[in-house]
Design an enzyme around this catalytic site. Structure first.
Site, PDB file in Angstrom:
ATOM      1  N   LYS A  39       9.038   8.704  -6.061  1.00  0.00           N
ATOM      2  CA  LYS A  39       9.683   7.498  -6.602  1.00  0.00           C
ATOM      3  C   LYS A  39       8.784   6.851  -7.650  1.00  0.00           C
ATOM      4  O   LYS A  39       7.585   7.160  -7.724  1.00  0.00           O
ATOM      5  CB  LYS A  39       9.960   6.522  -5.454  1.00  0.00           C
ATOM      6  CG  LYS A  39       8.699   6.021  -4.752  1.00  0.00           C
ATOM      7  CD  LYS A  39       9.008   5.283  -3.464  1.00  0.00           C
ATOM      8  CE  LYS A  39       7.726   4.826  -2.779  1.00  0.00           C
ATOM      9  NZ  LYS A  39       8.013   4.235  -1.444  1.00  0.00           N
ATOM     10  N   ARG A 136      12.480  -4.164   7.152  1.00  0.00           N
ATOM     11  CA  ARG A 136      13.021  -3.898   5.808  1.00  0.00           C
ATOM     12  C   ARG A 136      14.398  -3.261   5.944  1.00  0.00           C
ATOM     13  O   ARG A 136      15.317  -3.821   6.505  1.00  0.00           O
ATOM     14  CB  ARG A 136      12.054  -3.008   5.000  1.00  0.00           C
ATOM     15  CG  ARG A 136      10.734  -3.682   4.717  1.00  0.00           C
ATOM     16  CD  ARG A 136       9.882  -3.036   3.623  1.00  0.00           C
ATOM     17  NE  ARG A 136      10.055  -1.609   3.350  1.00  0.00           N
ATOM     18  CZ  ARG A 136       9.204  -0.883   2.667  1.00  0.00           C
ATOM     19  NH1 ARG A 136       8.096  -1.422   2.190  1.00  0.00           N
ATOM     20  NH2 ARG A 136       9.421   0.392   2.444  1.00  0.00           N
ATOM     21  N   TYR A 266     -10.710 -13.596 -25.080  1.00  0.00           N
ATOM     22  CA  TYR A 266     -10.106 -14.932 -24.925  1.00  0.00           C
ATOM     23  C   TYR A 266     -10.844 -15.776 -23.901  1.00  0.00           C
ATOM     24  O   TYR A 266     -11.202 -15.302 -22.821  1.00  0.00           O
ATOM     25  CB  TYR A 266      -8.652 -14.800 -24.458  1.00  0.00           C
ATOM     26  CG  TYR A 266      -7.749 -14.085 -25.426  1.00  0.00           C
ATOM     27  CD1 TYR A 266      -7.661 -14.488 -26.754  1.00  0.00           C
ATOM     28  CD2 TYR A 266      -6.983 -13.003 -25.001  1.00  0.00           C
ATOM     29  CE1 TYR A 266      -6.817 -13.827 -27.641  1.00  0.00           C
ATOM     30  CE2 TYR A 266      -6.135 -12.345 -25.877  1.00  0.00           C
ATOM     31  CZ  TYR A 266      -6.052 -12.760 -27.194  1.00  0.00           C
ATOM     32  OH  TYR A 266      -5.228 -12.113 -28.049  1.00  0.00           O
ATOM     33  N   MET A 314      -3.748  -7.897 -23.671  1.00  0.00           N
ATOM     34  CA  MET A 314      -2.541  -7.076 -23.556  1.00  0.00           C
ATOM     35  C   MET A 314      -2.788  -5.621 -23.947  1.00  0.00           C
ATOM     36  O   MET A 314      -2.272  -4.702 -23.302  1.00  0.00           O
ATOM     37  CB  MET A 314      -1.418  -7.661 -24.422  1.00  0.00           C
ATOM     38  CG  MET A 314      -0.079  -6.968 -24.214  1.00  0.00           C
ATOM     39  SD  MET A 314       1.235  -7.632 -25.238  1.00  0.00           S
ATOM     40  CE  MET A 314       1.459  -9.259 -24.543  1.00  0.00           C
TER      41      MET A 314
HETATM   42  C1  LIG Z   1       7.181   4.947  -0.583  1.00  0.00           C
HETATM   43  C2  LIG Z   1       7.651   5.453   0.709  1.00  0.00           C
HETATM   44  C3  LIG Z   1       6.996   6.529   1.348  1.00  0.00           C
HETATM   45  C4  LIG Z   1       5.680   7.088   0.869  1.00  0.00           C
HETATM   46  O1  LIG Z   1       4.646   6.246   1.298  1.00  0.00           O
HETATM   47  P1  LIG Z   1       3.104   6.617   1.054  1.00  0.00           P
HETATM   48  O2  LIG Z   1       2.364   5.540   1.758  1.00  0.00           O
HETATM   49  O3  LIG Z   1       2.898   6.571  -0.417  1.00  0.00           O
HETATM   50  O4  LIG Z   1       2.889   7.954   1.619  1.00  0.00           O
HETATM   51  C5  LIG Z   1       7.573   7.045   2.482  1.00  0.00           C
HETATM   52  N1  LIG Z   1       8.716   6.540   2.980  1.00  0.00           N
HETATM   53  C6  LIG Z   1       9.356   5.494   2.415  1.00  0.00           C
HETATM   54  C7  LIG Z   1      10.607   4.980   3.025  1.00  0.00           C
HETATM   55  C8  LIG Z   1       8.843   4.907   1.272  1.00  0.00           C
HETATM   56  O5  LIG Z   1       9.469   3.865   0.717  1.00  0.00           O
END
Ligand SMILES: *Cc1c(COP(=O)(O)O)cnc(C)c1O
Length: 374
Positions: A39, A136, A266, A314
């Site tokens: 992801k 969640r 800055y 930036m």
């Molecule tokens: C992001 C995520 C993972 C991976 O988690 P890591 O700690 O990066 O291994 C696994 N399961 C779900 C549901 C996630 O959102």
């Protein structure tokens, strides 16, 4: 790696072989199927290259949050099973089912939408997602029974196929995670009693998959570990047999010899103590270099370790390199594999008060990703 290709100002070098090796290592360590989580553009490494590298290392499935991410992987030629688990309210799943994307389903609305998209020819392939304490996503314990009964009914009608059941852990403590695991095991038994036969049971991400063997079940979802970073405060990548896959570097854009009292960047949060050399690094918070690491983030330049002087802007920041011989065009490494003598993403996380996940994931779109040349 001491010079950048001509004309390159900044880049993230991605070692796809490291991703492949990390998946192999995690497969060996856990002994179960690995869902490689790519992801958020593969935690900043590039989703398609990360997915391909993970599959080469023995991952059997790819995990993403959104369907859009899953469809992009299909378009990029990834034909392995892909699971997507976070959906827009009211999402319809027609295209996902058509492209063979497996769906994480957290409630009856999603289940019914999946069934509507599935058909006898092509049932929607589902992993039921259960809330076991993280607060969640996922069906609440009070709703497990209805979800299982309805899923079993759709399965008998041929509209869905439930191949997985999963949850996600808090990593708050071993005790908390084992309590969630117990709730999960009860739910798996209830699903089975409802007539479901999900082959894949997965609850552990990288942290639990390494630290709590009981949570491995028959499948783990590994994100940060495949990129070679450690989710633990007290264990490094090398301690886990992993190799960081991303090196962030730039070419020194300007060098200036200055005297004492020169204000830098800055707000003049930094002033030079005496005669010294300032090197300008063309990476800033637009590129994901955290401004919170102003005055602290480590770099390697010309074989020496230095840190950011003054505020990160930036597009750029300044490093006071003292009397080191530094020239325009010299390589500056922000982070990479610390066994090679460069700072780590975790060092930057410490400097910025965050976690290594955020450091790599937020590297901006302006930074080209380039596969390492061997
Ligand atoms: C992001 C995520 C993972 C991976 O988690 P890591 O700690 O990066 O291994 C696994 N399961 C779900 C549901 C996630 O959102």
């Amino acid at each position: 790696m001491s010079t950048l290709p001509a004309g390159v100002m900044r880049e993230a070098i991605i070692d796809v072989e490291a991703i492949t090796d990390n998946v192999r290592q995690l497969r060996r360590l856990t002994g179960v199927e690995v869902i490689a989580v790519v992801k958020a553009d593969g935690y900043g490494h590039g989703a398609a290259r990360s997915a391909a590298a993970a599959l080469a290392g023995g991952a059997t499935r790819i995990g993403v949050a959104d369907i859009a991410e899953a469809l992009a992987l299909r378009r990029a030629g990834i034909d392995a099973p892909i699971l997507a688990w976070l959906h827009a309210p009211g999402a319809s799943f027609g295209e996902a089912v058509e492209r063979g994307i497996e769906l994480g389903v957290s409630n009856l609305d999603q289940l019914n939408a999946a069934a509507a998209a599935g058909s006898g020819d092509r049932p929607a392939v589902l992993h039921l997602k259960l809330e076991t304490g993280l607060g969640r996503n996922g069906a609440s314990p009070a709703d497990y029974a209805a979800l299982f009964a309805e899923a079993a009914r759709w399965e008998r009608l041929g509209r869905v196929r439930v191949i997985g059941i999963f949850s996600h852990l808090s990593n708050a403590s071993a005790q908390d995670d084992l309590a969630a695991l117990a709730r999960f095991e009860d739910a798996v038994a209830a699903a089975s009693a409802a007539g479901l036969t999900p082959r894949l049971r997965h609850i552990a991400a990288t942290h639990a998959a390494i630290a709590l063997p009981q949570t491995r079940l028959n499948c783990v979802r590994i994100g940060i570990g495949i990129y070679g970073l450690s989710p633990f405060d007290d264990r490094s990548s090398a301690d886990l047999g992993l190799r960081p896959a991303m090196t962030l570097r730039a070419a020194v854009a300007a060098v200036r010899r200055v005297g004492a009292g020169q204000g830098v960047s800055y707000g003049y949060d930094y002033r030079t103590n005496g005669d010294t050399t300032l090197a300008l690094v063309p990476l800033g918070y637009a590129d994901g270099v955290p401004r919170q690491a102003s005055g602290a983030g480590p770099v390697r330049i010309a074989g020496g370790r230095h840190s950011v002087a003054g505020r990160i802007a930036m597009d750029q920041f300044v490093v006071d390199v003292g009397d080191a011989e530094v020239h325009v065009g010299d390589e500056v490494v922000l982070f990479g594999d610390p066994t090679l003598g460069v700072p780590s993403a975790t060092d930057w996380a410490d400097a910025a008060g965050t976690i290594n996940y955020e450091i790599v994931t937020r590297i901006g779109a302006r930074v080209p990703r380039r596969d390492i040349e061997r």
